[in-house]
Design an enzyme around this catalytic site. Structure first.
Site, short mmCIF file in Angstrom:
data_model
loop_
_atom_site.label_atom_id
_atom_site.label_comp_id
_atom_site.label_asym_id
_atom_site.label_seq_id
_atom_site.Cartn_x
_atom_site.Cartn_y
_atom_site.Cartn_z
N LYS A 84 -5.78 7.08 -20.24
CA LYS A 84 -5.95 7.59 -21.59
C LYS A 84 -4.66 7.36 -22.40
CE LYS A 84 -9.82 8.67 -19.69
NZ LYS A 84 -10.09 9.96 -19.10
N TYR A 94 -13.50 18.26 -17.28
CA TYR A 94 -13.96 16.87 -17.34
C TYR A 94 -15.08 16.67 -16.32
CZ TYR A 94 -13.81 11.83 -16.61
OH TYR A 94 -14.14 10.50 -16.46
N ASP A 123 -4.23 19.60 -15.66
CA ASP A 123 -4.61 18.26 -16.12
C ASP A 123 -4.06 18.12 -17.53
OD1 ASP A 123 -5.90 16.04 -17.24
OD2 ASP A 123 -7.73 16.35 -16.07
N ARG A 137 0.85 -1.20 0.00
CA ARG A 137 0.00 0.00 0.00
C ARG A 137 0.88 1.25 0.00
NH1 ARG A 137 -2.15 1.42 4.64
NH2 ARG A 137 -2.97 -0.62 5.20
#
Ligand SMILES: *Cc1c(COP(=O)(O)O)cnc(C)c1O
Length: 374
Positions: A194, A98, A169, A46
């Site tokens: 993406k 977005y 972004d 983690r």
């Protein structure tokens, strides 16, 4: 090393003793300690895992940043980033962000007491009018989604000054075409789902920073909530990035041809692509390419529906940035969570379609669109 070589050679396994070209998938949740009070550098996955670590170093190098963190998806990266802010802080955002980011921000407004203002981040006047002592960051998508509005990053940084963070972004252009740190960004965010992954098969997200204090806080958050990317998905994104530059160039070439072709079609009333000379932002020096995302408006909602149902090589599916060309209907998909007033003000109508152009043969794509728009 230059960017294209970094894509191919930038991921390194620090523990490599076999000569393996690929960074192995360290599918281990925990790591044994050599002695009491000692660690190999890895304790529990983690917190950190060698495959994820190699990917993070690669993405930091590609963006030209100091630190990167890999998350289970773009939204979990954004959620972690918001942990840097305190109740009462205000964040100014590009107005056609977005849709998923807007959904997260709406939830944070209610739950955490952060405030978000949406404006034209390329307008110096709007930025100045919105700035207040509570403003702690400006969050920019450029080109924006789906209206392809370009924001001049250096202008924003000059207007907001060193004490307000510029968050970019960079999902649409990737470091192949745009390196936000060169223009004053403090944080770069990616949906690695993406272009970085590039094959529509893996979710991932990234935050790249230069401030060690931000990095420390963000690592604390991922360690606490466990939003880091899994070893297998880290491997897939490393593999995807090997062809990032190639894919960006090829899909951009296809996109330019398609944007030009669309511009001459009788049923197409508007084409939004930063690579067309008439597009505002075409000349901006911050990007070395215009990417492969195109939005276009058709003459009626019926034409839009027909095109979505008729495409065959092109797939009617959400997402972007993969080798496959996808067409989406922002109204019903990516931007369904925006209010109707906001959508109308932005131009996200029932006639707007968005293409993520992939790497197929250009003529096949144009033929497919041609029969879909007949
Ligand atoms: C997809 C996307 C996101 C969200 O990323 P996920 O990986 O889907 O969580 C954020 N920003 C932009 C511009 C995107 O396209």
């Amino acid at each position: 090393m230059k960017l294209e070589s970094l894509c191919v050679h930038g991921a390194k396994d620090k523990n490599n003793q076999t000569g393996s070209l690929a960074v192995p998938i360290y599918q281990s949740a925990t790591f044994a300690h050599p002695a009491v009070g000692q660690s190999t550098g890895y304790d529990y996955a983690r917190v950190q895992n060698p495959t994820r670590e190699a990917l993070e170093a690669l993405v930091a190098a590609l963006e030209g940043g100091q630190h990167a963190l890999a998350f289970s998806c773009g939204m979990s990266a954004l959620d972690a980033l918001m942990g840097l802010f305190e109740p009462g802080d205000r964040i100014l955002c590009t107005d056609d962000l977005y849709g998923g980011s807007v959904r997260l921000f709406n939830a944070l407004e209610k739950r955490v007491g952060l405030s978000f203002d949406y404006l034209d981040t390329n307008s110096e006047k709007e930025l100045l009018a919105a700035l207040s002592p509570q403003t702690k960051a400006v969050f920019v998508e450029t080109p924006s989604n789906p209206m392809m509005k370009v924001t001049d990053l250096a202008m924003v940084k000059r207007v907001i000054g060193p004490n307000v963070k510029l968050i970019v972004d960079n999902t649409f252009l990737t470091p192949v075409f745009q390196k936000p740190f060169d223009f004053g960004a403090d944080v770069v965010l990616h949906s690695g789902t993406k272009y970085l992954g590039g094959h529509n098969d893996t979710l991932a997200g990234f935050l790249v920073t230069n401030d060690p204090k931000d990095d420390e806080k963000l690592r604390y958050i991922t360690k606490t909530v466990g939003s880091g990317l899994s070893p297998f998905d880290s491997f897939l994104i490393i593999r995807g990035i090997k062809t990032l530059a190639l894919r960006m160039y090829k899909s951009q070439r296809n996109a330019l041809a398609i944007a030009q072709w669309l511009s001459s079609q009788p049923k197409v009333t508007k084409v939004l692509y930063p690579g067309l000379p008439a597009h505002p932002g075409y000349d901006l020096p911050q990007a070395t390419g215009h990417g492969a995302m195109i939005s276009f408006e058709v003459d009626s909602p019926e034409t839009a529906t027909m095109a979505l149902e008729r495409v065959s090589t092109i797939l009617y599916a959400e997402s972007l940035g993969g080798v496959e060309t996808l067409i989406t209907y922002p109204l019903l998909q990516t931007h369904a969570d925006l209010s109707e007033d906001i959508r109308n003000a932005l131009g996200i109508t029932d006639r707007l379609l968005r293409l993520s152009v992939g790497v197929e043969d250009q003529e096949d794509l144009i033929n497919d669109l041609s029969q879909a728009l007949k």
